[in-house]
Design a protein around this motif. Sequence first.
Motif, PDB file in Angstrom:
ATOM      1  N   LYS A 247      38.952  27.522  -0.533  1.00 15.65           N
ATOM      2  CA  LYS A 247      39.163  27.199  -1.949  1.00 15.65           C
ATOM      3  C   LYS A 247      39.218  28.452  -2.813  1.00 15.65           C
ATOM      4  O   LYS A 247      39.859  28.454  -3.869  1.00 15.65           O
ATOM      5  CB  LYS A 247      38.040  26.282  -2.459  1.00 15.65           C
ATOM      6  CG  LYS A 247      38.067  24.874  -1.892  1.00 15.65           C
ATOM      7  CD  LYS A 247      36.891  24.054  -2.423  1.00 15.65           C
ATOM      8  CE  LYS A 247      36.893  22.643  -1.832  1.00 15.65           C
ATOM      9  NZ  LYS A 247      35.729  21.849  -2.318  1.00 15.65           N
ATOM     10  N   ASP A 248      38.550  29.493  -2.390  1.00 16.49           N
ATOM     11  CA  ASP A 248      38.511  30.739  -3.152  1.00 16.49           C
ATOM     12  C   ASP A 248      39.451  31.796  -2.588  1.00 16.49           C
ATOM     13  O   ASP A 248      39.407  32.951  -3.012  1.00 16.49           O
ATOM     14  CB  ASP A 248      37.077  31.299  -3.171  1.00 16.49           C
ATOM     15  CG  ASP A 248      36.119  30.389  -3.926  1.00 16.49           C
ATOM     16  OD1 ASP A 248      36.538  29.801  -4.938  1.00 16.49           O
ATOM     17  OD2 ASP A 248      34.964  30.247  -3.483  1.00 16.49           O
ATOM     18  N   TRP A 249      40.300  31.420  -1.633  1.00 19.67           N
ATOM     19  CA  TRP A 249      41.229  32.377  -1.033  1.00 19.67           C
ATOM     20  C   TRP A 249      42.274  32.809  -2.055  1.00 19.67           C
ATOM     21  O   TRP A 249      42.714  32.014  -2.890  1.00 19.67           O
ATOM     22  CB  TRP A 249      41.916  31.734   0.170  1.00 19.67           C
ATOM     23  CG  TRP A 249      42.830  32.631   0.953  1.00 19.67           C
ATOM     24  CD1 TRP A 249      42.462  33.570   1.876  1.00 19.67           C
ATOM     25  CD2 TRP A 249      44.260  32.651   0.916  1.00 19.67           C
ATOM     26  NE1 TRP A 249      43.585  34.168   2.409  1.00 19.67           N
ATOM     27  CE2 TRP A 249      44.691  33.624   1.841  1.00 19.67           C
ATOM     28  CE3 TRP A 249      45.216  31.936   0.191  1.00 19.67           C
ATOM     29  CZ2 TRP A 249      46.042  33.903   2.052  1.00 19.67           C
ATOM     30  CZ3 TRP A 249      46.558  32.212   0.393  1.00 19.67           C
ATOM     31  CH2 TRP A 249      46.972  33.185   1.321  1.00 19.67           C
ATOM     32  N   ASN A 250      42.622  34.065  -1.993  1.00 17.35           N
ATOM     33  CA  ASN A 250      43.618  34.628  -2.904  1.00 17.35           C
ATOM     34  C   ASN A 250      44.413  35.647  -2.115  1.00 17.35           C
ATOM     35  O   ASN A 250      43.873  36.664  -1.671  1.00 17.35           O
ATOM     36  CB  ASN A 250      42.898  35.288  -4.094  1.00 17.35           C
ATOM     37  CG  ASN A 250      43.839  35.938  -5.088  1.00 17.35           C
ATOM     38  OD1 ASN A 250      44.887  36.448  -4.736  1.00 17.35           O
ATOM     39  ND2 ASN A 250      43.439  35.945  -6.356  1.00 17.35           N
ATOM     40  N   PHE A 251      45.714  35.393  -1.913  1.00 16.28           N
ATOM     41  CA  PHE A 251      46.521  36.263  -1.056  1.00 16.28           C
ATOM     42  C   PHE A 251      46.501  37.705  -1.538  1.00 16.28           C
ATOM     43  O   PHE A 251      46.416  38.638  -0.730  1.00 16.28           O
ATOM     44  CB  PHE A 251      47.959  35.740  -0.994  1.00 16.28           C
ATOM     45  CG  PHE A 251      48.876  36.620  -0.187  1.00 16.28           C
ATOM     46  CD1 PHE A 251      48.706  36.755   1.189  1.00 16.28           C
ATOM     47  CD2 PHE A 251      49.919  37.327  -0.794  1.00 16.28           C
ATOM     48  CE1 PHE A 251      49.548  37.566   1.935  1.00 16.28           C
ATOM     49  CE2 PHE A 251      50.748  38.141  -0.054  1.00 16.28           C
ATOM     50  CZ  PHE A 251      50.563  38.260   1.314  1.00 16.28           C
ATOM     51  N   THR A 252      46.574  37.924  -2.829  1.00 12.49           N
ATOM     52  CA  THR A 252      46.640  39.293  -3.348  1.00 12.49           C
ATOM     53  C   THR A 252      45.350  40.067  -3.092  1.00 12.49           C
ATOM     54  O   THR A 252      45.342  41.303  -3.134  1.00 12.49           O
ATOM     55  CB  THR A 252      46.934  39.298  -4.863  1.00 12.49           C
ATOM     56  OG1 THR A 252      45.858  38.670  -5.557  1.00 12.49           O
ATOM     57  CG2 THR A 252      48.219  38.540  -5.166  1.00 12.49           C
ATOM     58  N   GLU A 253      44.254  39.373  -2.822  1.00 12.65           N
ATOM     59  CA  GLU A 253      42.979  40.037  -2.563  1.00 12.65           C
ATOM     60  C   GLU A 253      42.749  40.291  -1.076  1.00 12.65           C
ATOM     61  O   GLU A 253      41.707  40.831  -0.694  1.00 12.65           O
ATOM     62  CB  GLU A 253      41.827  39.202  -3.113  1.00 12.65           C
ATOM     63  CG  GLU A 253      41.821  39.103  -4.639  1.00 12.65           C
ATOM     64  CD  GLU A 253      40.745  38.171  -5.163  1.00 12.65           C
ATOM     65  OE1 GLU A 253      40.159  37.432  -4.328  1.00 12.65           O
ATOM     66  OE2 GLU A 253      40.497  38.160  -6.382  1.00 12.65           O
ATOM     67  N   GLN A 254      43.710  39.926  -0.232  1.00 13.49           N
ATOM     68  CA  GLN A 254      43.537  40.116   1.205  1.00 13.49           C
ATOM     69  C   GLN A 254      43.896  41.529   1.652  1.00 13.49           C
ATOM     70  O   GLN A 254      43.546  41.945   2.754  1.00 13.49           O
ATOM     71  CB  GLN A 254      44.383  39.099   1.991  1.00 13.49           C
ATOM     72  CG  GLN A 254      44.073  37.653   1.666  1.00 13.49           C
ATOM     73  CD  GLN A 254      42.607  37.315   1.798  1.00 13.49           C
ATOM     74  OE1 GLN A 254      42.020  37.452   2.869  1.00 13.49           O
ATOM     75  NE2 GLN A 254      41.995  36.876   0.709  1.00 13.49           N
ATOM     76  N   GLY A 255      44.622  42.265   0.807  1.00 14.61           N
ATOM     77  CA  GLY A 255      44.880  43.664   1.112  1.00 14.61           C
ATOM     78  C   GLY A 255      43.584  44.451   1.026  1.00 14.61           C
ATOM     79  O   GLY A 255      42.705  44.162   0.208  1.00 14.61           O
ATOM     80  N   LEU A 256      43.436  45.475   1.853  1.00 19.44           N
ATOM     81  CA  LEU A 256      42.155  46.164   1.949  1.00 19.44           C
ATOM     82  C   LEU A 256      41.672  46.778   0.634  1.00 19.44           C
ATOM     83  O   LEU A 256      40.508  46.554   0.253  1.00 19.44           O
ATOM     84  CB  LEU A 256      42.214  47.231   3.047  1.00 19.44           C
ATOM     85  CG  LEU A 256      40.910  48.011   3.258  1.00 19.44           C
ATOM     86  CD1 LEU A 256      39.763  47.074   3.616  1.00 19.44           C
ATOM     87  CD2 LEU A 256      41.088  49.069   4.334  1.00 19.44           C
ATOM     88  N   PRO A 257      42.476  47.545  -0.090  1.00  9.93           N
ATOM     89  CA  PRO A 257      41.939  48.137  -1.331  1.00  9.93           C
ATOM     90  C   PRO A 257      41.419  47.093  -2.314  1.00  9.93           C
ATOM     91  O   PRO A 257      40.328  47.259  -2.874  1.00  9.93           O
ATOM     92  CB  PRO A 257      43.141  48.909  -1.899  1.00  9.93           C
ATOM     93  CG  PRO A 257      43.991  49.210  -0.704  1.00  9.93           C
ATOM     94  CD  PRO A 257      43.845  48.020   0.183  1.00  9.93           C
ATOM     95  N   ASN A 258      42.167  46.034  -2.527  1.00 11.58           N
ATOM     96  CA  ASN A 258      41.725  44.990  -3.455  1.00 11.58           C
ATOM     97  C   ASN A 258      40.475  44.277  -2.954  1.00 11.58           C
ATOM     98  O   ASN A 258      39.604  43.895  -3.748  1.00 11.58           O
ATOM     99  CB  ASN A 258      42.844  43.971  -3.686  1.00 11.58           C
ATOM    100  CG  ASN A 258      43.934  44.514  -4.580  1.00 11.58           C
ATOM    101  OD1 ASN A 258      43.760  45.557  -5.209  1.00 11.58           O
ATOM    102  ND2 ASN A 258      45.050  43.823  -4.641  1.00 11.58           N
ATOM    103  N   ASP A 259      40.375  44.092  -1.647  1.00 13.95           N
ATOM    104  CA  ASP A 259      39.184  43.459  -1.081  1.00 13.95           C
ATOM    105  C   ASP A 259      37.949  44.326  -1.323  1.00 13.95           C
ATOM    106  O   ASP A 259      36.889  43.826  -1.716  1.00 13.95           O
ATOM    107  CB  ASP A 259      39.377  43.227   0.416  1.00 13.95           C
ATOM    108  CG  ASP A 259      38.083  42.838   1.111  1.00 13.95           C
ATOM    109  OD1 ASP A 259      37.530  41.780   0.783  1.00 13.95           O
ATOM    110  OD2 ASP A 259      37.621  43.608   1.976  1.00 13.95           O
ATOM    111  N   LEU A 260      38.085  45.621  -1.098  1.00 10.48           N
ATOM    112  CA  LEU A 260      36.952  46.526  -1.308  1.00 10.48           C
ATOM    113  C   LEU A 260      36.510  46.539  -2.761  1.00 10.48           C
ATOM    114  O   LEU A 260      35.313  46.536  -3.069  1.00 10.48           O
ATOM    115  CB  LEU A 260      37.334  47.941  -0.860  1.00 10.48           C
ATOM    116  CG  LEU A 260      37.642  48.126   0.632  1.00 10.48           C
ATOM    117  CD1 LEU A 260      38.209  49.516   0.882  1.00 10.48           C
ATOM    118  CD2 LEU A 260      36.407  47.882   1.487  1.00 10.48           C
TER     119      LEU A 260
END
Length: 868
Positions: free
Chosen positions: A601-614
């Motif tokens: 439910k909280d998944w966001n494709f743009t946040e799956q890239g490493l820099p954004n995830d960190l």
Amino acid sequence: MFSGVTGLFDRGQKLKGTVVLMQKNALDIDALTATNNPTGIIGGAIGIIGDVAGNIIDTATSFLGRSVALKLISATTADGTGKGKVGKETFLEGLLTSLPTLGDKQSAFSIHFQWDSTMGIPGAFYIDNYMQGEFFLVSLTLEDVPNHGTINFVCNSWIHNSKKYKTDRIFFANKTYLPSATPAPLVYYRQEELKTLRGDGTGERKEWDRIYDYDVYNDLGDPDQKASLARPVAGGPGNLPYPRRGRTGRKPSKKDPKSESRSDAIYVPRDESFGHLKSSDFLGYVLKSATHRVIPNLRSKATLQLNNPEFNTFEDIRSLYDGGIKLPTDVLSQISPIPLFKELFRTDGEAVLKFPPPKVVQVDDSAWMTDEEFARQMIAGVNPHIIKKLLEFPPKSKLDSKLYGDNTSTITIDHLEPNMGGVTVEQAIQNNKLYILDHHDLLIPYLRRINATETKSYATRTILFLQNDGTLKPLAIELSRPHPQGDSLGPVSNVYLPASEGVEASIWLLAKAYVVVNDSCYHQLVSHWLNTHAVVEPFIIATNRHLSVVHPIHKLLLPHYRDTMNINSLARTILVNAGGVMELTFLWGDYAVEMSAVVYKDWNFTEQGLPNDLIKRGVAVQDPASPHGVRLLIEDYPYASDGLEIWAAIKSWVDEYVNFYYKSDADVVKDSELQAFWKELVEVGHGDFRNATWWFKMQNRTELKEACTILIWIASALHAAVNFGQYAYGGYILNRPTKSRRFMPEKGSVEYDELAKDYQKTYLRTITAKNDTLTNLTILEVLSRHASDEQYLGERIEGDLWTSDSQPKQAYKKFGKKLAEIEKNLIQRNNDETLRNRNGPVKMPYTLLYPTSEEGLTSRGIPNSVSI
């Protein structure tokens, strides 16, 4: 581009070609694993192998005569309808035995096409298989095409008997075109092939079909077999949110019309199957047969019949690798005839079940117990991307307080500051020194139901302090469980602090075990299954439905899709299904996939890239002056620091590639296939987020490059980081237990007294039992292995022939060289003794993001795709 062809050919001239193909592998995974032969999997498998081998008539010479026919299609000369002219049917001729480029099991045949000046330059071809059996078409090469030279057709596709197909099988030359640049005579063929791949959305799919379509996850349960095996539908309106899977079209189950009936073999589009691979095919076979036959035998006989269903000491665990477990002869007979099982289980004349020693205990078999190693594995283990910076104190909950009461953490300043070297909590938060591994909110709504079974566990919060030497120090662990009088009263929580002596040290060891159990479940069901396997599948489906094989983005992404749909179908059969391995051996049990849907439910494709995830997790901040645009707050963070180098290499490669084919943002907007692909991916493939505002709009090159980089990162490096260390860390069940079966002993209880007398026995009675341990080790070893024909990041199965454009090929070679440089850098890092998190107390270097690997159980290597 094809042009200027008038007069190139003399009438009656023939074009010389070479066709490379492979016969169907006699070791057919579906036949081997579907057997119900009462002699067991071994006898059944051997019998089927004999049947298959005895019926193979498609020997190399049988392809000659009128068995296989090809027809060339012009890319430059149209017929009266605007379609490229089609040449005469031509059959394979002589068998070539001295072709130096032939791969294993491949056969090459000469062929000559009648082709004259009126036909232009070939750009595609039809193929017909008039034999009963299928074969694997590797390639067609046309030589000495006048004024053009060689034309390569890279095929890599299964060809069934032509009567199985509703439309002709077509293949295109390795040219690359945006839709608007497609030669006019090929436009019709390009569009028709995509229509074929989309299908009409009806009917049950057959093995030979090549149709890509979507469905929800309604095939994990099996209500027709048993009511307790019913599972909620995941994906679609009114259901749990979930990515879509490939549609099979199987009939609804009898007892639940919303659920699809189950069968042992699940349809995947034919070219997505393992069949053309040697080792991947066999690993899939081992995984399936281990689950269906060997594991049940081990569970029922190797433990219960030996009247020893529990491990009693840590040395009993070590015996799995050092001495092994004596097996009954009937269990041995189920295993030893299969070569890979013999390797996996180390069976010999003494009938011993023996596993390879996991790397986490190869140097020091007790270092896993240290606080430093416990914390290090949060940034250099198999689930290294969950830890977050602590932003507020005490930690709060996002759960609805009306339903679940006040879930604010009960950890206090007094719990933490005595072990913080004079630093206050407020100072530590301001100076980025406090971090949290939070497995609380997801567990609380399910714990009452989970604890009603034989499992007993807690929601957990773990707070850690970043020390001056770069290591993380656990300060406190909070264990919470639902209030006995109702959820709305809030949880009952206890806080445990580090201790190194007496019964308090044993209590602390157990507290860490409860944390790791939660982390193991989250890793397997979310980090691994959901966030790599499941989320990638809709991209594969949308790509094949809307991006032609000659589209540049199709060519870019194709290596990163290899075998994913097939391994996912296998997972739905035996791993994440109702009663499957994950439900059987992990704490979440019957709620495994349901709980992963809650996280989705909280998944966001743009946040799956490493820099954004960190950045999202607060472990890094944006910093234009840093090499990768972000600065790590935990400087010695092996997964993040290694990953950022891999991410940058992928991004640089994608930038060059996209810029070559898209000269402006307008080219992205007017690319009809790309826009159709992205629209369907958003609205259908990940349709539960169709209205999310975070999706890229796909209106410029920047968005296209970022989307491709994220997808490649997920399918390659992220999957490698969470998969290929599973046995290295989890193969030692003491280090990464998957279940807890007892609550924490309380002072004054019999259990507390037992703990004081024999902490090892109490620990072993609390964590994963022997049966489940044997199952886990068997599966984790298969999942952690590399196949001998694995394709790693920077490699392509087509070699240098994947495109005819030289600049992208040079850019890809540069990408490969950059990855080789990165690997050297990572090796140097692991040799730097000042970086204490690189090896840790267990003396196990962080190698999971080394780009290359050999075959087998290596704990390193980044395959292109989610292939196991």
